[in-house]
Design a protein around this motif. Structure first.
Motif, mmCIF file in Angstrom:
data_model
loop_
_atom_site.group_PDB
_atom_site.id
_atom_site.type_symbol
_atom_site.label_atom_id
_atom_site.label_comp_id
_atom_site.label_asym_id
_atom_site.label_seq_id
_atom_site.Cartn_x
_atom_site.Cartn_y
_atom_site.Cartn_z
ATOM 1 N N CYS A 127 40.012 45.719 43.790
ATOM 2 C CA CYS A 127 40.021 45.034 45.082
ATOM 3 C C CYS A 127 40.380 46.019 46.186
ATOM 4 O O CYS A 127 41.344 46.784 46.071
ATOM 5 C CB CYS A 127 41.016 43.881 45.055
ATOM 6 N N GLU A 128 39.604 45.967 47.255
ATOM 7 C CA GLU A 128 39.840 46.850 48.406
ATOM 8 C C GLU A 128 41.094 46.459 49.176
ATOM 9 O O GLU A 128 41.660 47.263 49.901
ATOM 10 C CB GLU A 128 38.643 46.786 49.358
ATOM 11 N N GLN A 129 41.531 45.216 49.012
ATOM 12 C CA GLN A 129 42.661 44.715 49.791
ATOM 13 C C GLN A 129 43.990 44.849 49.047
ATOM 14 O O GLN A 129 44.953 45.360 49.593
ATOM 15 C CB GLN A 129 42.428 43.254 50.151
ATOM 16 N N CYS A 130 44.034 44.388 47.788
ATOM 17 C CA CYS A 130 45.315 44.392 47.080
ATOM 18 C C CYS A 130 45.374 45.395 45.923
ATOM 19 O O CYS A 130 46.430 45.616 45.356
ATOM 20 C CB CYS A 130 45.635 42.991 46.573
ATOM 21 N N GLY A 131 44.223 45.974 45.542
ATOM 22 C CA GLY A 131 44.201 46.977 44.481
ATOM 23 C C GLY A 131 44.096 46.413 43.075
ATOM 24 O O GLY A 131 44.087 47.167 42.101
ATOM 25 N N SER A 132 44.003 45.105 42.926
ATOM 26 C CA SER A 132 43.903 44.478 41.614
ATOM 27 C C SER A 132 42.557 44.809 40.963
ATOM 28 O O SER A 132 41.535 44.928 41.631
ATOM 29 C CB SER A 132 44.042 42.962 41.746
ATOM 30 N N SER A 133 42.563 44.951 39.647
ATOM 31 C CA SER A 133 41.307 45.188 38.919
ATOM 32 C C SER A 133 40.765 43.895 38.321
ATOM 33 O O SER A 133 39.773 43.909 37.609
ATOM 34 C CB SER A 133 41.519 46.236 37.831
ATOM 35 N N ASP A 134 41.417 42.764 38.637
ATOM 36 C CA ASP A 134 40.995 41.459 38.148
ATOM 37 C C ASP A 134 39.968 40.865 39.119
ATOM 38 O O ASP A 134 40.304 40.056 39.979
ATOM 39 C CB ASP A 134 42.204 40.540 38.003
ATOM 40 N N VAL A 135 38.699 41.318 39.017
ATOM 41 C CA VAL A 135 37.630 40.864 39.907
ATOM 42 C C VAL A 135 36.480 40.281 39.090
ATOM 43 O O VAL A 135 36.235 40.701 37.963
ATOM 44 C CB VAL A 135 37.107 42.008 40.812
ATOM 45 N N ASN A 136 35.804 39.289 39.665
ATOM 46 C CA ASN A 136 34.644 38.661 39.021
ATOM 47 C C ASN A 136 33.420 38.821 39.898
ATOM 48 O O ASN A 136 33.495 38.687 41.120
ATOM 49 C CB ASN A 136 34.875 37.162 38.798
ATOM 50 N N LYS A 137 32.280 39.056 39.259
ATOM 51 C CA LYS A 137 31.013 39.157 39.982
ATOM 52 C C LYS A 137 30.603 37.759 40.420
ATOM 53 O O LYS A 137 30.714 36.793 39.671
ATOM 54 C CB LYS A 137 29.928 39.750 39.088
ATOM 55 N N LEU A 138 30.130 37.645 41.676
ATOM 56 C CA LEU A 138 29.689 36.370 42.217
ATOM 57 C C LEU A 138 28.182 36.225 42.086
ATOM 58 O O LEU A 138 27.459 37.220 42.060
ATOM 59 C CB LEU A 138 30.066 36.258 43.694
#
Length: 78
Positions: free
Chosen positions: A29-40
């Motif tokens: 995530c560009e904002q919080c740095g989390s790697s927990d992202v899902n493709k939309l």
């Protein structure tokens, strides 16, 4: 290369990444740095900008590509 949208599961930020289909997808995530992202799931667009005019009843393609329709003289009317 296609552009894919991802949403962060931690803060909800939505971001876009240009990526090859054969490349492993390790985005943060560009904002919080989390790697927990899902493709939309995103819509597909070809050759139109977001700045197209309002819909015209006589244009077969939907939004009119020019401001002429706004003046009541659509070039696509028959």
């Amino acid at each position: 290369m296609p552009i894919f949208e991802y949403k962060c599961n931690k803060c909800g930020h939505v971001m876009e990444f240009l990526e090859k289909t054969s490349t492993p997808r390790k985005h943060t995530c560009e904002q919080c740095g989390s790697s927990d992202v899902n493709k939309l799931l995103s819509g597909f667009a070809v050759g139109r900008s977001k700045a197209t005019g309002a819909a015209c009843e006589t244009c077969p393609s939907g939004p009119c590509p020019s401001d002429i329709c706004q003046a009541g003289s659509c070039p696509n009317s028959f």
